[in-house]
Design a protein around this motif. Structure first.
Motif, mmCIF file in Angstrom:
data_model
loop_
_atom_site.group_PDB
_atom_site.id
_atom_site.type_symbol
_atom_site.label_atom_id
_atom_site.label_comp_id
_atom_site.label_asym_id
_atom_site.label_seq_id
_atom_site.Cartn_x
_atom_site.Cartn_y
_atom_site.Cartn_z
ATOM 1 N N ALA A 1 0.841 -1.202 0.000
ATOM 2 C CA ALA A 1 0.000 0.000 0.000
ATOM 3 C C ALA A 1 0.876 1.252 0.000
ATOM 4 N N HIS A 2 1.884 1.287 0.846
ATOM 5 C CA HIS A 2 2.805 2.441 0.894
ATOM 6 C C HIS A 2 3.501 2.630 -0.447
ATOM 7 N N ALA A 3 3.924 1.541 -1.066
ATOM 8 C CA ALA A 3 4.650 1.617 -2.334
ATOM 9 C C ALA A 3 3.789 2.218 -3.437
ATOM 10 N N GLN A 4 2.475 2.077 -3.312
ATOM 11 C CA GLN A 4 1.573 2.616 -4.322
ATOM 12 C C GLN A 4 0.999 3.968 -3.901
ATOM 13 N N GLY A 5 1.574 4.556 -2.859
ATOM 14 C CA GLY A 5 1.151 5.877 -2.416
ATOM 15 C C GLY A 5 -0.165 5.879 -1.673
ATOM 16 N N LEU A 6 -0.570 4.730 -1.146
ATOM 17 C CA LEU A 6 -1.847 4.631 -0.420
ATOM 18 C C LEU A 6 -1.605 4.655 1.077
ATOM 19 N N GLU A 7 -2.577 5.131 1.808
ATOM 20 C CA GLU A 7 -2.537 5.021 3.259
ATOM 21 C C GLU A 7 -2.736 3.548 3.606
ATOM 22 N N PRO A 8 -2.044 3.047 4.595
ATOM 23 C CA PRO A 8 -2.156 1.625 4.909
ATOM 24 C C PRO A 8 -3.410 1.269 5.716
ATOM 25 N N ARG A 9 -4.552 1.791 5.270
ATOM 26 C CA ARG A 9 -5.806 1.378 5.886
ATOM 27 C C ARG A 9 -6.127 -0.012 5.367
ATOM 28 N N PRO A 10 -6.914 -0.794 6.090
ATOM 29 C CA PRO A 10 -7.148 -2.186 5.704
ATOM 30 C C PRO A 10 -7.618 -2.378 4.265
ATOM 31 N N LEU A 11 -8.629 -1.664 3.827
ATOM 32 C CA LEU A 11 -9.135 -1.858 2.475
ATOM 33 C C LEU A 11 -8.078 -1.503 1.438
ATOM 34 N N GLN A 12 -7.358 -0.421 1.632
ATOM 35 C CA GLN A 12 -6.326 -0.019 0.688
ATOM 36 C C GLN A 12 -5.184 -1.032 0.660
ATOM 37 N N ALA A 13 -4.863 -1.609 1.810
ATOM 38 C CA ALA A 13 -3.827 -2.640 1.851
ATOM 39 C C ALA A 13 -4.255 -3.865 1.054
ATOM 40 N N LEU A 14 -5.512 -4.263 1.171
ATOM 41 C CA LEU A 14 -6.022 -5.397 0.388
ATOM 42 C C LEU A 14 -6.012 -5.086 -1.098
ATOM 43 N N GLN A 15 -6.415 -3.883 -1.451
ATOM 44 C CA GLN A 15 -6.410 -3.489 -2.864
ATOM 45 C C GLN A 15 -4.991 -3.447 -3.422
ATOM 46 N N ALA A 16 -4.042 -3.030 -2.605
ATOM 47 C CA ALA A 16 -2.651 -2.956 -3.041
ATOM 48 C C ALA A 16 -2.094 -4.343 -3.360
ATOM 49 N N ALA A 17 -2.687 -5.378 -2.792
ATOM 50 C CA ALA A 17 -2.220 -6.742 -3.032
ATOM 51 C C ALA A 17 -3.084 -7.493 -4.042
ATOM 52 N N THR A 18 -4.165 -6.886 -4.518
ATOM 53 C CA THR A 18 -5.086 -7.607 -5.406
ATOM 54 C C THR A 18 -5.329 -6.835 -6.699
#
Length: 67
Positions: free
Chosen positions: A10-27
């Motif tokens: 999530a951090h690498a994609q410039g997203l806040e590491p909130r749960p949904l954003q973390a899941l999206q960053a991996a999917t």
């Protein structure tokens, strides 16, 4: 992928590491970057997906994925 890796992704994609954003960053986000989001990256008819069943909603609490 470990929970910590979700957060790093999530951090690498410039997203806040909130749960949904973390899941999206991996999917869905990697699928978009590879240009294959029409066939992988989300739960949808005619798409490929792996499913993990957990007791809580990881989109609200990413620690639900800890095993």
């Amino acid at each position: 992928m470990l929970i910590d890796e979700f957060i790093v992704a999530a951090h690498a994609q410039g997203l806040e590491p909130r749960p949904l954003q973390a899941l999206q960053a991996a999917t869905i986000m990697p699928a978009r970057m590879m240009g294959i989001e029409e066939s992988v990256g989300r739960l949808k008819v005619n798409q490929y997906a792996d499913i993990v069943a957990v007791a809580a909603n990881p989109a609200q609490d990413i620690s639900a994925l800890r095993g």
